[in-house]
Design an enzyme around this catalytic site. Structure first.
Site, PDB file in Angstrom:
ATOM      1  N   ARG A   1      46.398  51.885 207.348  1.00 26.66           N
ATOM      2  CA  ARG A   1      45.072  52.442 207.046  1.00 26.66           C
ATOM      3  C   ARG A   1      43.962  51.429 207.323  1.00 26.66           C
ATOM      4  O   ARG A   1      42.907  51.767 207.855  1.00 26.66           O
ATOM      5  CB  ARG A   1      45.040  52.881 205.583  1.00 26.66           C
ATOM      6  CG  ARG A   1      43.674  53.294 205.093  1.00 26.66           C
ATOM      7  CD  ARG A   1      43.682  53.735 203.641  1.00 26.66           C
ATOM      8  NE  ARG A   1      42.337  53.857 203.140  1.00 26.66           N
ATOM      9  CZ  ARG A   1      41.638  52.847 202.623  1.00 26.66           C
ATOM     10  NH1 ARG A   1      42.171  51.638 202.508  1.00 26.66           N
ATOM     11  NH2 ARG A   1      40.405  53.052 202.202  1.00 26.66           N
TER      12      ARG A   1
ATOM     13  N   LYS B   1      30.059  54.653 192.751  1.00 32.35           N
ATOM     14  CA  LYS B   1      29.340  54.064 193.893  1.00 32.35           C
ATOM     15  C   LYS B   1      28.323  55.053 194.459  1.00 32.35           C
ATOM     16  O   LYS B   1      27.240  54.661 194.902  1.00 32.35           O
ATOM     17  CB  LYS B   1      30.337  53.632 194.970  1.00 32.35           C
ATOM     18  CG  LYS B   1      31.190  52.432 194.566  1.00 32.35           C
ATOM     19  CD  LYS B   1      30.327  51.195 194.355  1.00 32.35           C
ATOM     20  CE  LYS B   1      31.137  49.953 194.043  1.00 32.35           C
ATOM     21  NZ  LYS B   1      30.291  48.765 193.812  1.00 32.35           N
TER      22      LYS B   1
ATOM     23  N   ASP C   1      26.766  39.492 182.156  1.00 34.98           N
ATOM     24  CA  ASP C   1      27.525  40.740 182.129  1.00 34.98           C
ATOM     25  C   ASP C   1      26.563  41.835 182.572  1.00 34.98           C
ATOM     26  O   ASP C   1      25.496  42.008 181.985  1.00 34.98           O
ATOM     27  CB  ASP C   1      28.022  40.986 180.695  1.00 34.98           C
ATOM     28  CG  ASP C   1      28.989  42.161 180.633  1.00 34.98           C
ATOM     29  OD1 ASP C   1      28.758  43.162 181.356  1.00 34.98           O
ATOM     30  OD2 ASP C   1      29.970  42.071 179.877  1.00 34.98           O
ATOM     31  N   LEU C   2      26.948  42.581 183.600  1.00 41.41           N
ATOM     32  CA  LEU C   2      26.034  43.572 184.170  1.00 41.41           C
ATOM     33  C   LEU C   2      25.612  44.630 183.161  1.00 41.41           C
ATOM     34  O   LEU C   2      24.564  45.254 183.317  1.00 41.41           O
ATOM     35  CB  LEU C   2      26.686  44.245 185.388  1.00 41.41           C
ATOM     36  CG  LEU C   2      26.886  43.348 186.612  1.00 41.41           C
ATOM     37  CD1 LEU C   2      27.787  44.040 187.636  1.00 41.41           C
ATOM     38  CD2 LEU C   2      25.542  42.992 187.243  1.00 41.41           C
TER      39      LEU C   2
ATOM     40  N   SER D   1      37.570  47.906 204.033  1.00 40.84           N
ATOM     41  CA  SER D   1      38.544  47.027 203.373  1.00 40.84           C
ATOM     42  C   SER D   1      38.227  45.610 203.827  1.00 40.84           C
ATOM     43  O   SER D   1      38.577  45.229 204.947  1.00 40.84           O
ATOM     44  CB  SER D   1      39.967  47.396 203.796  1.00 40.84           C
ATOM     45  OG  SER D   1      40.198  48.772 203.584  1.00 40.84           O
TER      46      SER D   1
ATOM     47  N   GLY E   1      36.861  38.510 195.102  1.00 39.52           N
ATOM     48  CA  GLY E   1      37.389  38.182 196.427  1.00 39.52           C
ATOM     49  C   GLY E   1      36.301  38.111 197.485  1.00 39.52           C
ATOM     50  O   GLY E   1      36.222  37.149 198.270  1.00 39.52           O
TER      51      GLY E   1
ATOM     52  N   TYR F   1      35.763  55.832 190.611  1.00 39.62           N
ATOM     53  CA  TYR F   1      35.145  54.656 191.249  1.00 39.62           C
ATOM     54  C   TYR F   1      34.202  55.096 192.376  1.00 39.62           C
ATOM     55  O   TYR F   1      33.058  54.625 192.470  1.00 39.62           O
ATOM     56  CB  TYR F   1      36.264  53.754 191.770  1.00 39.62           C
ATOM     57  CG  TYR F   1      35.821  52.673 192.723  1.00 39.62           C
ATOM     58  CD1 TYR F   1      35.077  51.579 192.289  1.00 39.62           C
ATOM     59  CD2 TYR F   1      36.167  52.740 194.075  1.00 39.62           C
ATOM     60  CE1 TYR F   1      34.688  50.581 193.177  1.00 39.62           C
ATOM     61  CE2 TYR F   1      35.794  51.744 194.958  1.00 39.62           C
ATOM     62  CZ  TYR F   1      35.051  50.674 194.511  1.00 39.62           C
ATOM     63  OH  TYR F   1      34.661  49.692 195.387  1.00 39.62           O
TER      64      TYR F   1
ATOM     65  N   GLY G   1      28.816  42.637 192.646  1.00 42.97           N
ATOM     66  CA  GLY G   1      29.415  42.664 191.314  1.00 42.97           C
ATOM     67  C   GLY G   1      29.798  44.064 190.876  1.00 42.97           C
ATOM     68  O   GLY G   1      29.509  45.056 191.545  1.00 42.97           O
TER      69      GLY G   1
HETATM   70  C1  15L Z   1      37.230  49.324 197.902  1.00 41.35           C
HETATM   71  O1  15L Z   1      36.166  49.868 197.649  1.00 41.35           O
HETATM   72  C2  15L Z   1      37.811  48.278 197.030  1.00 41.35           C
HETATM   73  O2  15L Z   1      36.801  47.520 196.393  1.00 41.35           O
HETATM   74  C3  15L Z   1      38.772  47.368 197.719  1.00 41.35           C
HETATM   75  O3  15L Z   1      39.517  46.690 196.732  1.00 41.35           O
HETATM   76  C4  15L Z   1      39.698  48.074 198.700  1.00 41.35           C
HETATM   77  O4  15L Z   1      40.695  48.723 198.022  1.00 41.35           O
HETATM   78  C5  15L Z   1      38.915  48.990 199.611  1.00 41.35           C
HETATM   79  O5  15L Z   1      37.991  49.796 198.937  1.00 41.35           O
HETATM   80  C6  15L Z   1      39.776  49.887 200.495  1.00 41.35           C
HETATM   81  O6  15L Z   1      39.520  51.075 200.567  1.00 41.35           O
HETATM   82  O7  15L Z   1      40.678  49.372 201.136  1.00 41.35           O
END
Ligand code: 15L
Length: 275
Positions: free
Chosen positions: A177, A143, A54-55, A168, A17, A139, A75
Site C-alpha cells: 500500500r 483530521k 499539552d494541546l 505514509s 516520528g 481519526y 502534533g
Molecule cells: C497516518 O495518518 C498516520 O499518522 C501514520 O501513522 C500512517 O499510518 C499513515 O497515515 C498511513 O496511512 O500509512
C-alpha cells in the site's frame, strides 16, 4: 530558493516520528525553531527553543504559540484511537491552536492532515482535493474537522493554512500500500518549505506524497505552490513484493485507500455500504 522567511517557526509534535525527522531539516527555514510536545524532546540545541505543552490545555498552547510567525502543526494523535483521546488531541487541540494563532497574529499554519480523511475511496480511484471527504476512521474524522476549522479561520481571519493530507511518511515504505502512499522525509520537508515560502498560500488541501509511480491522487494543484517531489517509492518495489504476500482482493484493507485504518478502532462492518 529563499528558504528562511520566518524568524521563529513552531514545530508541534516534535517528539513524534515525523517531528524528529523534521527537527534538523526545519532549521534551514528559520532563525529560531521552537519545538513543542507534551513529552521530553531531549536537550535544546543551537537555534532551538523548547516548550512543553499539552494541546488540550488552552493556556499552554497560547504560551507555545506566542512569538511565532508560522506553525508546522504535526502534533496530536497520529493513529486511530479512543474517542476521548482523539477529542482532546485532535479536536480540542486544533481549536486551541487556531485560537492561539488568531490571538497572537500568526498568519500561516502547515497542518498535518491525513490520507485517512479520504480513506474510504477505493484504491483504483483517482481523487482530487475537491472530492468530498470520506473518512475511514474516527481519526480521519478528527483530521477532517481540522481541515474545516482551518478553512473557517482563513475565511474569517485570513490565517492561511496548507492542509497536508500526508500519506505514509516513514524512512521507507513498509508494504505494498505504501508504494502509493509513501512520502519521504526529504519530500515532506520540500513540501513544507514550499508552503512556508509561497507568496500566496490561501487555504489549500494538498496530498502529501512522493513521486510514486502508483498514485491515487491528482495532486496537480501543488505546482501553484512550487512543490516538486524528488523521491519515489519505486526503488523499494521489488523488495516489498518479494517479502509480502499476494493481496487478498476481498479484504477491505486492500480495497480501500485507508488500508489498515479501515478495520481499526470501532467495530466496522459498514464497508459493504461504502462501495
Ligand atoms: C497516518 O495518518 C498516520 O499518522 C501514520 O501513522 C500512517 O499510518 C499513515 O497515515 C498511513 O496511512 O500509512
Amino acid at each position: 530558493m529563499t528558504m528562511k522567511v520566518h524568524h521563529t517557526l513552531l514545530l508541534t509534535g516534535a517528539a513524534g516520528g515525523i517531528g524528529i525527522a523534521l527537527r534538523e531539516r526545519l532549521k534551514a527555514n528559520c532563525d529560531v525553531l521552537r519545538l513543542s510536545d507534551r513529552v521530553d524532546m531531549g536537550p535544546a540545541q543551537a537555534g532551538e527553543e523548547m516548550v512543553l505543552a499539552d494541546l488540550s490545555d488552552a493556556a499552554q498552547v497560547s504560551t507555545m504559540v506566542q512569538g511565532c510567525q508560522a506553525i508546522v502543526h504535526m502534533g496530536g494523535m497520529a493513529t486511530e484511537g479512543a474517542w476521548d483521546t482523539l477529542l482532546q488531541a485532535n479536536i480540542v487541540g486544533v481549536y486551541n491552536l487556531y485560537e492561539a494563532a488568531r490571538q497572537h497574529g500568526v498568519k500561516r499554519v502547515i497542518f498535518a492532515s491525513s490520507n485517512h480523511v479520504t480513506g474510504f475511496y477505493r484504491q483504483n480511484e483517482t481523487i482530487t482535493p475537491a472530492h468530498p471527504a470520506r473518512p475511514d476512521s474516527l481519526y480521519g474524522v478528527s483530521k477532517a474537522f481540522g481541515e474545516d476549522l482551518s478553512r473557517m479561520y482563513f475565511d474569517r481571519y485570513g490565517i492561511e493554512t496548507a492542509c497536508l493530507r500526508i500519506g505514509s511518511s516513514f524512512a521507507e515504505p513498509k508494504d505494498r500500500r505504501m508504494l502509493a502512499s509513501w512520502l519521504s522525509f526529504d519530500d515532506l520537508h520540500r513540501l513544507i518549505t514550499a508552503c512556508l515560502t509561497t507568496p500566496v498560500l490561501g487555504h489549500s488541501i494538498i496530498f502529501g506524497i512522493s513521486d510514486n509511480a502508483v498514485a491515487w491522487y491528482d495532486n496537480s494543484s501543488v505546482r501553484t505552490i512550487g512543490y516538486r517531489p524528488q523521491d519515489s517509492s519505486d526503488v523499494f518495489r521489488d523488495a516489498i513484493y518479494a517479502r509480502t504476500p499476494e493481496p487478498d482482493l476481498s479484504d477491505p484493507t486492500v480495497q480501500y485507500q485507508g488500508g489498515g485504518f479501515l478495520m481499526a478502532g470501532i467495530p466496522m462492518t459498514a464497508h459493504k455500504n461504502g462501495a
